[in-house]
Motif scaffolding. Sequence first.
Motif, mmCIF file in Angstrom:
data_model
loop_
_atom_site.group_PDB
_atom_site.id
_atom_site.type_symbol
_atom_site.label_atom_id
_atom_site.label_comp_id
_atom_site.label_asym_id
_atom_site.label_seq_id
_atom_site.Cartn_x
_atom_site.Cartn_y
_atom_site.Cartn_z
ATOM 1 N N GLY A 282 46.676 53.371 68.274
ATOM 2 C CA GLY A 282 46.047 54.699 67.756
ATOM 3 C C GLY A 282 46.052 54.915 66.454
ATOM 4 O O GLY A 282 44.952 54.836 65.875
ATOM 5 N N LEU A 283 47.258 54.348 65.895
ATOM 6 C CA LEU A 283 47.624 54.870 64.431
ATOM 7 C C LEU A 283 46.839 53.704 63.720
ATOM 8 O O LEU A 283 46.085 54.078 62.395
ATOM 9 N N VAL A 284 46.750 52.550 64.230
ATOM 10 C CA VAL A 284 46.097 51.354 63.513
ATOM 11 C C VAL A 284 44.566 51.895 63.450
ATOM 12 O O VAL A 284 43.812 51.660 62.344
ATOM 13 N N VAL B 194 38.408 53.331 74.458
ATOM 14 C CA VAL B 194 39.276 52.256 74.623
ATOM 15 C C VAL B 194 39.988 52.631 76.129
ATOM 16 O O VAL B 194 40.277 51.684 76.727
ATOM 17 N N GLY B 195 40.202 53.871 76.643
ATOM 18 C CA GLY B 195 40.629 54.199 77.723
ATOM 19 C C GLY B 195 39.576 53.782 78.709
ATOM 20 O O GLY B 195 39.824 53.073 79.855
ATOM 21 N N ALA B 196 38.227 54.003 78.692
ATOM 22 C CA ALA B 196 37.134 53.466 79.690
ATOM 23 C C ALA B 196 37.285 51.836 79.535
ATOM 24 O O ALA B 196 36.984 51.666 80.898
ATOM 25 N N ALA B 197 37.315 51.208 78.609
ATOM 26 C CA ALA B 197 37.548 49.893 78.592
ATOM 27 C C ALA B 197 38.594 49.277 79.621
ATOM 28 O O ALA B 197 38.426 48.359 80.399
ATOM 29 N N THR B 198 39.797 50.033 79.323
ATOM 30 C CA THR B 198 40.962 49.700 79.981
ATOM 31 C C THR B 198 40.863 49.925 81.315
ATOM 32 O O THR B 198 41.304 49.375 82.407
ATOM 33 N N GLY B 199 39.818 51.041 81.854
ATOM 34 C CA GLY B 199 39.710 51.354 83.485
ATOM 35 C C GLY B 199 38.702 50.350 84.030
ATOM 36 O O GLY B 199 39.199 49.832 85.103
ATOM 37 N N VAL B 200 37.972 49.748 83.077
ATOM 38 C CA VAL B 200 37.083 48.805 83.583
ATOM 39 C C VAL B 200 37.786 47.399 83.965
ATOM 40 O O VAL B 200 37.773 46.667 84.988
ATOM 41 N N LEU B 201 38.640 46.993 82.976
ATOM 42 C CA LEU B 201 39.573 45.821 83.168
ATOM 43 C C LEU B 201 40.438 46.083 84.034
ATOM 44 O O LEU B 201 40.747 44.857 84.882
ATOM 45 N N GLY C 299 47.787 44.999 91.549
ATOM 46 C CA GLY C 299 47.118 45.649 90.387
ATOM 47 C C GLY C 299 47.533 46.947 90.107
ATOM 48 O O GLY C 299 47.802 47.833 90.726
ATOM 49 N N PRO C 300 46.988 47.457 88.770
ATOM 50 C CA PRO C 300 47.120 48.741 88.501
ATOM 51 C C PRO C 300 46.004 49.643 88.825
ATOM 52 O O PRO C 300 44.959 49.260 89.463
ATOM 53 N N ASP C 301 46.279 50.980 88.933
ATOM 54 C CA ASP C 301 45.218 52.109 89.334
ATOM 55 C C ASP C 301 44.395 52.385 88.121
ATOM 56 O O ASP C 301 44.824 52.642 86.864
ATOM 57 N N ALA C 302 42.973 51.999 88.303
ATOM 58 C CA ALA C 302 42.185 52.043 86.898
ATOM 59 C C ALA C 302 42.033 53.385 86.436
ATOM 60 O O ALA C 302 41.987 53.548 85.308
ATOM 61 N N LEU C 303 41.765 54.681 87.422
ATOM 62 C CA LEU C 303 41.840 55.650 86.779
ATOM 63 C C LEU C 303 42.981 56.239 85.958
ATOM 64 O O LEU C 303 42.948 56.737 84.794
ATOM 65 N N VAL C 304 43.887 56.160 86.616
ATOM 66 C CA VAL C 304 45.570 56.553 86.102
ATOM 67 C C VAL C 304 45.687 56.059 84.728
ATOM 68 O O VAL C 304 45.997 56.401 83.598
ATOM 69 N N THR C 305 45.295 54.602 84.785
ATOM 70 C CA THR C 305 45.876 53.857 83.380
ATOM 71 C C THR C 305 44.877 54.132 82.394
ATOM 72 O O THR C 305 45.366 54.182 81.420
ATOM 73 N N GLY C 306 43.562 54.191 82.738
ATOM 74 C CA GLY C 306 42.655 54.538 81.550
ATOM 75 C C GLY C 306 42.958 55.874 81.091
ATOM 76 O O GLY C 306 42.956 56.073 79.868
ATOM 77 N N PHE D 28 44.196 56.441 77.160
ATOM 78 C CA PHE D 28 43.244 57.341 76.603
ATOM 79 C C PHE D 28 44.136 58.445 75.793
ATOM 80 O O PHE D 28 44.076 58.724 74.562
ATOM 81 N N GLY D 29 45.170 59.046 76.459
ATOM 82 C CA GLY D 29 45.890 60.008 75.799
ATOM 83 C C GLY D 29 46.694 59.522 74.928
ATOM 84 O O GLY D 29 46.989 60.333 73.750
ATOM 85 N N LEU D 30 47.539 58.329 75.078
ATOM 86 C CA LEU D 30 48.494 57.897 74.128
ATOM 87 C C LEU D 30 47.524 57.447 72.804
ATOM 88 O O LEU D 30 48.119 57.732 71.717
ATOM 89 N N VAL D 31 46.477 56.708 72.885
ATOM 90 C CA VAL D 31 45.742 56.211 71.931
ATOM 91 C C VAL D 31 45.437 57.319 71.101
ATOM 92 O O VAL D 31 45.460 57.535 69.657
ATOM 93 N N ALA D 32 44.923 58.304 71.682
ATOM 94 C CA ALA D 32 44.547 59.599 70.998
ATOM 95 C C ALA D 32 45.347 60.076 70.342
ATOM 96 O O ALA D 32 45.260 60.962 69.126
ATOM 97 N N ALA D 33 46.602 60.414 70.857
ATOM 98 C CA ALA D 33 47.727 60.855 70.285
ATOM 99 C C ALA D 33 48.179 60.320 69.022
ATOM 100 O O ALA D 33 48.344 60.936 67.860
#
Length: 406
Positions: free
Chosen positions: A315-317, A344-351, A368-375, A379-384
Amino acid sequence: MTSMLERPATEQASATRRPLRTRADVVATRPVAAVTAAIWAAGVGLLVLGVVVALAWAVSSRGEDGITTPLRAASTLWLVAHHAPVVTGTATITLLPLLLLALPLLLLARAGRWAARITSTTTVPDVALIVLTGTATYVSVAFLVSQVAGIADASSPPVPVIVWSTVVALVGLGIGALQGSGLVTPLAARLPLLVRRGALAAAASGAALVALVGVVAVVAVALRWSTVTGLARGVAPGPWDMLGLFLLSLAYLPNLLVWTLAYVAGPGFAVGASVVVSPFSAGSGILPGAPLLGAIPPEAPAAAPLLMLLPVLAGLVGAAVLRRRGTLALRDEVVVDVGAAAAVGAATGVLCLLASGSLGSARLADLGPDALVTGLAVFGLVAAGALLWSLLAHALPTIWVREDAP
Protein backbone atom coordinates in the motif's frame (compact mmCIF):
# COMPACT_ATOMS: atom_id res chain seq x y z
CA MET A 1 -6.01 4.58 -82.30
CA THR A 2 -9.49 3.14 -81.81
CA SER A 3 -8.38 1.12 -78.80
CA MET A 4 -6.74 4.16 -77.30
CA LEU A 5 -9.89 6.18 -77.67
CA GLU A 6 -12.05 3.45 -76.18
CA ARG A 7 -9.82 2.73 -73.16
CA PRO A 8 -11.07 5.60 -70.96
CA ALA A 9 -14.64 4.57 -71.59
CA THR A 10 -13.81 0.98 -70.67
CA GLU A 11 -12.03 2.02 -67.51
CA GLN A 12 -14.92 4.30 -66.62
CA ALA A 13 -17.39 1.49 -67.17
CA SER A 14 -15.36 -0.93 -65.03
CA ALA A 15 -15.09 1.67 -62.29
CA THR A 16 -18.82 2.16 -62.49
CA ARG A 17 -19.44 -1.56 -62.19
CA ARG A 18 -17.04 -1.93 -59.21
CA PRO A 19 -19.21 -1.98 -56.09
CA LEU A 20 -18.32 0.37 -53.30
CA ARG A 21 -17.67 -1.16 -49.87
CA THR A 22 -20.58 0.08 -47.82
CA ARG A 23 -20.90 0.03 -44.04
CA ALA A 24 -23.32 -2.88 -44.35
CA ASP A 25 -20.61 -4.90 -46.07
CA VAL A 26 -18.12 -4.07 -43.32
CA VAL A 27 -20.61 -5.01 -40.61
CA ALA A 28 -21.36 -8.25 -42.42
CA THR A 29 -17.69 -9.21 -42.29
CA ARG A 30 -17.38 -8.74 -38.53
CA PRO A 31 -19.40 -11.84 -37.57
CA VAL A 32 -17.38 -13.85 -40.08
CA ALA A 33 -14.12 -12.56 -38.60
CA ALA A 34 -15.37 -13.23 -35.06
CA VAL A 35 -16.39 -16.81 -35.91
CA THR A 36 -13.05 -17.43 -37.62
CA ALA A 37 -11.11 -15.98 -34.70
CA ALA A 38 -13.01 -18.07 -32.13
CA ILE A 39 -12.52 -21.30 -34.09
CA TRP A 40 -8.83 -20.50 -34.50
CA ALA A 41 -8.36 -19.88 -30.78
CA ALA A 42 -10.13 -23.11 -29.86
CA GLY A 43 -8.30 -25.12 -32.50
CA VAL A 44 -4.83 -23.90 -31.57
CA GLY A 45 -5.50 -24.50 -27.87
CA LEU A 46 -6.67 -28.05 -28.56
CA LEU A 47 -3.67 -28.65 -30.83
CA VAL A 48 -1.12 -27.43 -28.29
CA LEU A 49 -2.51 -29.51 -25.45
CA GLY A 50 -3.05 -32.44 -27.78
CA VAL A 51 0.61 -32.50 -28.74
CA VAL A 52 1.68 -32.34 -25.08
CA VAL A 53 -0.68 -35.14 -24.04
CA ALA A 54 0.26 -37.30 -27.05
CA LEU A 55 3.97 -37.01 -26.25
CA ALA A 56 3.34 -37.86 -22.61
CA TRP A 57 1.22 -40.82 -23.64
CA ALA A 58 3.88 -42.07 -26.08
CA VAL A 59 6.66 -42.17 -23.48
CA SER A 60 4.44 -43.69 -20.79
CA SER A 61 3.56 -47.33 -20.32
CA ARG A 62 0.08 -46.68 -21.75
CA GLY A 63 1.23 -45.92 -25.28
CA GLU A 64 -0.57 -49.01 -26.60
CA ASP A 65 -4.03 -47.70 -25.71
CA GLY A 66 -4.50 -46.16 -29.14
CA ILE A 67 -4.93 -42.59 -30.32
CA THR A 68 -8.49 -42.18 -29.02
CA THR A 69 -7.50 -42.13 -25.36
CA PRO A 70 -4.92 -39.30 -25.58
CA LEU A 71 -7.26 -37.27 -27.78
CA ARG A 72 -10.05 -37.51 -25.23
CA ALA A 73 -7.56 -36.75 -22.45
CA ALA A 74 -6.35 -33.67 -24.34
CA SER A 75 -9.94 -32.51 -24.77
CA THR A 76 -10.52 -32.89 -21.03
CA LEU A 77 -7.33 -30.96 -20.30
CA TRP A 78 -8.49 -28.19 -22.65
CA LEU A 79 -11.75 -27.91 -20.71
CA VAL A 80 -9.78 -27.88 -17.44
CA ALA A 81 -7.76 -24.96 -18.85
CA HIS A 82 -11.05 -23.03 -18.88
CA HIS A 83 -11.52 -23.92 -15.20
CA ALA A 84 -14.34 -26.35 -15.90
CA PRO A 85 -14.58 -28.91 -13.05
CA VAL A 86 -13.95 -32.60 -13.58
CA VAL A 87 -16.30 -35.21 -12.14
CA THR A 88 -14.77 -38.59 -11.42
CA GLY A 89 -16.86 -41.20 -9.68
CA THR A 90 -18.37 -39.60 -6.58
CA ALA A 91 -15.79 -36.79 -6.34
CA THR A 92 -15.68 -33.46 -8.13
CA ILE A 93 -12.30 -31.85 -8.80
CA THR A 94 -12.60 -28.07 -8.65
CA LEU A 95 -9.07 -27.10 -7.55
CA LEU A 96 -7.60 -26.61 -11.01
CA PRO A 97 -4.21 -25.21 -12.13
CA LEU A 98 -4.39 -21.50 -12.79
CA LEU A 99 -1.41 -21.47 -15.16
CA LEU A 100 -3.42 -23.40 -17.77
CA LEU A 101 -5.97 -20.60 -17.77
CA ALA A 102 -3.38 -18.36 -19.43
CA LEU A 103 -3.41 -20.45 -22.64
CA PRO A 104 -7.03 -19.83 -23.74
CA LEU A 105 -6.93 -16.23 -22.53
CA LEU A 106 -3.83 -15.43 -24.59
CA LEU A 107 -5.18 -17.17 -27.69
CA LEU A 108 -8.55 -15.47 -27.40
CA ALA A 109 -6.94 -12.06 -26.87
CA ARG A 110 -4.82 -12.56 -29.99
CA ALA A 111 -7.86 -13.72 -31.96
CA GLY A 112 -9.96 -10.77 -30.82
CA ARG A 113 -7.20 -8.33 -31.70
CA TRP A 114 -6.92 -9.84 -35.19
CA ALA A 115 -10.68 -9.71 -35.77
CA ALA A 116 -10.86 -6.05 -34.77
CA ARG A 117 -7.91 -5.04 -36.93
CA ILE A 118 -8.94 -6.92 -40.06
CA THR A 119 -12.42 -5.38 -39.96
CA SER A 120 -11.19 -1.86 -39.11
CA THR A 121 -13.30 -1.80 -35.97
CA THR A 122 -13.18 1.53 -34.15
CA THR A 123 -16.42 1.79 -32.15
CA VAL A 124 -17.71 0.14 -29.00
CA PRO A 125 -20.86 -1.36 -30.62
CA ASP A 126 -18.70 -3.00 -33.29
CA VAL A 127 -16.37 -4.38 -30.62
CA ALA A 128 -19.40 -5.77 -28.79
CA LEU A 129 -20.58 -7.44 -32.02
CA ILE A 130 -17.23 -9.17 -32.47
CA VAL A 131 -17.01 -10.24 -28.82
CA LEU A 132 -20.55 -11.59 -28.57
CA THR A 133 -20.40 -13.44 -31.89
CA GLY A 134 -17.00 -14.91 -31.11
CA THR A 135 -18.11 -15.92 -27.62
CA ALA A 136 -21.18 -17.74 -28.94
CA THR A 137 -18.99 -19.63 -31.40
CA TYR A 138 -16.35 -20.47 -28.82
CA VAL A 139 -18.93 -21.74 -26.32
CA SER A 140 -20.46 -23.93 -29.01
CA VAL A 141 -17.06 -25.48 -29.68
CA ALA A 142 -16.49 -26.01 -25.96
CA PHE A 143 -19.87 -27.73 -25.64
CA LEU A 144 -19.06 -30.07 -28.54
CA VAL A 145 -15.67 -30.86 -27.00
CA SER A 146 -17.31 -31.70 -23.67
CA GLN A 147 -19.45 -34.31 -25.43
CA VAL A 148 -16.42 -36.27 -26.66
CA ALA A 149 -13.93 -35.50 -23.87
CA GLY A 150 -13.24 -37.74 -20.93
CA ILE A 151 -10.74 -40.24 -19.65
CA ALA A 152 -11.66 -43.34 -17.66
CA ASP A 153 -14.62 -42.21 -15.52
CA ALA A 154 -13.57 -38.52 -15.49
CA SER A 155 -15.56 -35.98 -17.49
CA SER A 156 -16.68 -32.34 -17.40
CA PRO A 157 -20.43 -31.64 -17.14
CA PRO A 158 -21.83 -29.47 -19.97
CA VAL A 159 -23.35 -26.71 -17.80
CA PRO A 160 -20.09 -25.70 -16.02
CA VAL A 161 -18.30 -25.96 -19.36
CA ILE A 162 -20.74 -23.48 -20.92
CA VAL A 163 -20.50 -21.09 -17.97
CA TRP A 164 -16.70 -21.08 -17.69
CA SER A 165 -16.03 -20.98 -21.43
CA THR A 166 -18.41 -18.02 -21.70
CA VAL A 167 -16.54 -16.10 -19.01
CA VAL A 168 -13.13 -16.90 -20.47
CA ALA A 169 -14.21 -16.03 -24.02
CA LEU A 170 -15.79 -12.72 -22.99
CA VAL A 171 -12.66 -11.67 -21.11
CA GLY A 172 -10.15 -12.83 -23.70
CA LEU A 173 -11.98 -11.61 -26.80
CA GLY A 174 -12.96 -8.38 -25.05
CA ILE A 175 -9.38 -7.51 -24.16
CA GLY A 176 -8.10 -8.39 -27.61
CA ALA A 177 -10.85 -6.57 -29.51
CA LEU A 178 -10.38 -3.41 -27.46
CA GLN A 179 -6.64 -3.49 -28.13
CA GLY A 180 -7.12 -4.15 -31.84
CA SER A 181 -9.65 -1.34 -32.20
CA GLY A 182 -7.41 1.18 -30.47
CA LEU A 183 -10.16 2.11 -28.03
CA VAL A 184 -8.21 1.46 -24.85
CA THR A 185 -6.52 4.85 -24.71
CA PRO A 186 -9.58 6.94 -25.71
CA LEU A 187 -11.83 5.11 -23.25
CA ALA A 188 -9.28 5.48 -20.48
CA ALA A 189 -8.95 9.19 -21.22
CA ARG A 190 -12.69 9.63 -20.68
CA LEU A 191 -12.51 8.30 -17.15
CA PRO A 192 -12.44 10.81 -14.29
CA LEU A 193 -9.04 11.81 -12.98
CA LEU A 194 -9.54 10.11 -9.63
CA VAL A 195 -10.48 6.83 -11.30
CA ARG A 196 -7.34 6.91 -13.46
CA ARG A 197 -5.17 7.71 -10.46
CA GLY A 198 -6.87 4.92 -8.51
CA ALA A 199 -6.15 2.42 -11.28
CA LEU A 200 -2.49 3.49 -11.26
CA ALA A 201 -2.22 3.10 -7.48
CA ALA A 202 -4.00 -0.27 -7.59
CA ALA A 203 -1.65 -1.54 -10.31
CA ALA A 204 1.41 -0.41 -8.35
CA SER A 205 0.17 -1.94 -5.09
CA GLY A 206 -0.79 -5.17 -6.83
CA ALA A 207 2.55 -5.50 -8.57
CA ALA A 208 4.43 -4.86 -5.32
CA LEU A 209 2.27 -7.38 -3.48
CA VAL A 210 2.87 -10.06 -6.12
CA ALA A 211 6.63 -9.49 -5.95
CA LEU A 212 6.71 -9.65 -2.15
CA VAL A 213 4.53 -12.76 -2.03
CA GLY A 214 6.77 -14.42 -4.61
CA VAL A 215 9.80 -13.83 -2.43
CA VAL A 216 8.00 -15.32 0.58
CA ALA A 217 7.03 -18.42 -1.43
CA VAL A 218 10.59 -18.96 -2.68
CA VAL A 219 12.02 -18.58 0.82
CA ALA A 220 9.43 -21.01 2.24
CA VAL A 221 10.27 -23.68 -0.34
CA ALA A 222 14.00 -23.13 0.14
CA LEU A 223 13.77 -23.51 3.93
CA ARG A 224 11.85 -26.78 3.57
CA TRP A 225 13.62 -28.01 0.45
CA SER A 226 14.57 -31.41 1.85
CA THR A 227 10.95 -32.14 2.79
CA VAL A 228 9.67 -30.97 -0.61
CA THR A 229 12.16 -33.11 -2.53
CA GLY A 230 11.51 -36.09 -0.25
CA LEU A 231 7.79 -35.94 -0.97
CA ALA A 232 8.53 -35.54 -4.68
CA ARG A 233 10.71 -38.67 -4.77
CA GLY A 234 8.00 -40.61 -2.96
CA VAL A 235 5.31 -39.57 -5.43
CA ALA A 236 7.44 -39.78 -8.61
CA PRO A 237 10.24 -42.35 -8.34
CA GLY A 238 11.15 -42.45 -12.06
CA PRO A 239 12.60 -39.70 -14.29
CA TRP A 240 9.49 -39.44 -16.48
CA ASP A 241 7.30 -39.40 -13.39
CA MET A 242 9.46 -36.63 -11.97
CA LEU A 243 9.13 -34.63 -15.19
CA GLY A 244 5.36 -35.00 -15.09
CA LEU A 245 5.29 -33.96 -11.44
CA PHE A 246 7.43 -30.92 -12.24
CA LEU A 247 5.07 -29.82 -15.02
CA LEU A 248 2.06 -30.36 -12.75
CA SER A 249 3.69 -28.34 -9.97
CA LEU A 250 4.48 -25.60 -12.46
CA ALA A 251 0.84 -25.48 -13.54
CA TYR A 252 -0.21 -25.10 -9.90
CA LEU A 253 2.43 -22.45 -9.14
CA PRO A 254 -0.05 -19.52 -9.38
CA ASN A 255 -2.28 -21.38 -6.92
CA LEU A 256 0.65 -21.59 -4.53
CA LEU A 257 1.24 -17.85 -4.83
CA VAL A 258 -2.42 -17.12 -4.02
CA TRP A 259 -2.22 -19.40 -0.98
CA THR A 260 0.95 -17.62 0.11
CA LEU A 261 -0.86 -14.29 -0.26
CA ALA A 262 -3.63 -15.56 2.01
CA TYR A 263 -1.00 -16.63 4.54
CA VAL A 264 0.76 -13.26 4.39
CA ALA A 265 -2.54 -11.39 4.77
CA GLY A 266 -3.36 -13.28 7.98
CA PRO A 267 -6.41 -15.53 7.33
CA GLY A 268 -4.28 -18.31 5.88
CA PHE A 269 -5.68 -21.26 3.94
CA ALA A 270 -7.36 -24.57 4.66
CA VAL A 271 -5.72 -27.90 3.91
CA GLY A 272 -8.55 -30.30 4.57
CA ALA A 273 -11.35 -30.00 7.06
CA SER A 274 -9.22 -29.80 10.21
CA VAL A 275 -6.03 -27.97 9.23
CA VAL A 276 -5.77 -24.20 8.77
CA VAL A 277 -2.34 -22.80 7.97
CA SER A 278 -1.83 -19.17 8.98
CA PRO A 279 0.75 -17.01 10.79
CA PHE A 280 -1.13 -17.72 14.02
CA SER A 281 -1.73 -21.47 13.69
CA ALA A 282 0.52 -24.39 12.87
CA GLY A 283 0.00 -26.77 10.01
CA SER A 284 0.91 -29.73 12.16
CA GLY A 285 -2.14 -31.81 11.25
CA ILE A 286 -2.22 -34.59 8.70
CA LEU A 287 -1.46 -32.99 5.34
CA PRO A 288 -1.84 -34.45 1.85
CA GLY A 289 1.35 -35.78 0.33
CA ALA A 290 1.67 -33.08 -2.35
CA PRO A 291 5.33 -31.97 -2.66
CA LEU A 292 4.56 -28.23 -2.65
CA LEU A 293 2.70 -28.62 0.64
CA GLY A 294 5.98 -29.73 2.16
CA ALA A 295 6.87 -26.02 2.35
CA ILE A 296 4.32 -25.60 5.16
CA PRO A 297 6.19 -25.38 8.49
CA PRO A 298 5.10 -27.86 11.18
CA GLU A 299 4.73 -24.99 13.65
CA ALA A 300 3.96 -21.33 13.10
CA PRO A 301 7.21 -19.32 13.35
CA ALA A 302 7.26 -16.69 16.06
CA ALA A 303 7.98 -13.95 13.52
CA ALA A 304 5.28 -15.10 11.08
CA PRO A 305 2.77 -12.35 12.07
CA LEU A 306 5.31 -9.79 10.88
CA LEU A 307 4.58 -10.96 7.33
CA MET A 308 1.33 -9.04 7.55
CA LEU A 309 3.40 -5.89 7.15
CA LEU A 310 4.06 -6.84 3.51
CA PRO A 311 0.58 -5.84 2.26
CA VAL A 312 1.01 -2.61 4.23
CA LEU A 313 4.28 -2.06 2.38
CA ALA A 314 2.50 -2.71 -0.93
CA GLY A 315 0.00 0.00 0.00
CA LEU A 316 2.87 2.37 0.71
CA VAL A 317 4.30 1.65 -2.74
CA GLY A 318 0.95 2.36 -4.42
CA ALA A 319 0.54 5.66 -2.56
CA ALA A 320 4.12 6.67 -3.36
CA VAL A 321 3.61 6.01 -7.07
CA LEU A 322 0.39 8.00 -6.89
CA ARG A 323 2.24 10.95 -5.38
CA ARG A 324 4.79 10.76 -8.20
CA ARG A 325 1.99 11.64 -10.63
CA GLY A 326 1.25 14.85 -8.78
CA THR A 327 -0.42 16.00 -5.60
CA LEU A 328 -4.12 15.80 -4.87
CA ALA A 329 -6.22 17.31 -2.14
CA LEU A 330 -6.10 15.19 1.00
CA ARG A 331 -9.75 14.18 0.68
CA ASP A 332 -9.31 13.15 -2.96
CA GLU A 333 -6.14 11.24 -2.18
CA VAL A 334 -7.87 9.35 0.63
CA VAL A 335 -10.67 8.40 -1.76
CA VAL A 336 -8.14 7.19 -4.33
CA ASP A 337 -6.20 5.21 -1.73
CA VAL A 338 -9.31 3.47 -0.44
CA GLY A 339 -10.57 2.79 -3.96
CA ALA A 340 -7.23 1.33 -5.05
CA ALA A 341 -7.08 -0.86 -1.95
CA ALA A 342 -10.63 -2.04 -2.63
CA ALA A 343 -9.64 -2.98 -6.18
CA VAL A 344 -6.65 -4.98 -4.91
CA GLY A 345 -8.85 -6.66 -2.29
CA ALA A 346 -11.50 -7.55 -4.90
CA ALA A 347 -8.86 -8.99 -7.23
CA THR A 348 -7.51 -11.02 -4.32
CA GLY A 349 -10.96 -12.41 -3.58
CA VAL A 350 -11.44 -13.47 -7.20
CA LEU A 351 -8.04 -15.16 -7.26
CA CYS A 352 -8.82 -16.97 -4.01
CA LEU A 353 -12.04 -18.29 -5.54
CA LEU A 354 -10.15 -19.56 -8.58
CA ALA A 355 -7.32 -21.03 -6.49
CA SER A 356 -9.54 -22.94 -4.05
CA GLY A 357 -11.59 -26.08 -4.36
CA SER A 358 -11.47 -29.83 -3.99
CA LEU A 359 -9.19 -32.57 -5.26
CA GLY A 360 -11.30 -35.43 -3.98
CA SER A 361 -12.66 -36.49 -0.62
CA ALA A 362 -11.45 -36.60 2.99
CA ARG A 363 -8.29 -34.49 3.37
CA LEU A 364 -8.55 -33.23 -0.22
CA ALA A 365 -12.16 -32.05 -0.01
CA ASP A 366 -11.49 -28.45 1.13
CA LEU A 367 -8.29 -26.77 -0.04
CA GLY A 368 -7.41 -23.11 -0.31
CA PRO A 369 -8.17 -19.74 1.30
CA ASP A 370 -11.50 -18.14 2.12
CA ALA A 371 -12.12 -15.60 -0.64
CA LEU A 372 -14.21 -13.10 1.35
CA VAL A 373 -12.06 -13.06 4.48
CA THR A 374 -8.79 -12.89 2.54
CA GLY A 375 -10.06 -10.13 0.25
CA LEU A 376 -11.17 -8.02 3.21
CA ALA A 377 -7.85 -8.59 5.00
CA VAL A 378 -5.84 -7.51 1.95
CA PHE A 379 -8.09 -4.48 1.50
CA GLY A 380 -7.58 -3.37 5.10
CA LEU A 381 -3.81 -3.84 5.12
CA VAL A 382 -3.20 -2.19 1.74
CA ALA A 383 -5.49 0.70 2.64
CA ALA A 384 -3.65 1.16 5.94
CA GLY A 385 -0.30 1.45 4.19
CA ALA A 386 -1.61 3.81 1.50
CA LEU A 387 -3.37 6.08 3.98
CA LEU A 388 -0.31 6.19 6.22
CA TRP A 389 1.87 7.36 3.34
CA SER A 390 -0.66 9.93 2.18
CA LEU A 391 -1.04 11.41 5.64
CA LEU A 392 2.74 11.62 6.07
CA ALA A 393 3.12 13.11 2.60
CA HIS A 394 0.58 15.84 3.33
CA ALA A 395 2.21 16.51 6.68
CA LEU A 396 5.62 16.66 4.98
CA PRO A 397 4.89 17.93 1.45
CA THR A 398 8.46 17.46 0.26
CA ILE A 399 8.21 13.67 0.24
CA TRP A 400 8.96 12.31 -3.23
CA VAL A 401 7.04 14.68 -5.52
CA ARG A 402 8.41 15.57 -8.94
CA GLU A 403 8.83 19.26 -9.59
CA ASP A 404 7.46 18.89 -13.13
CA ALA A 405 4.45 16.83 -12.07
CA PRO A 406 1.17 18.13 -13.49
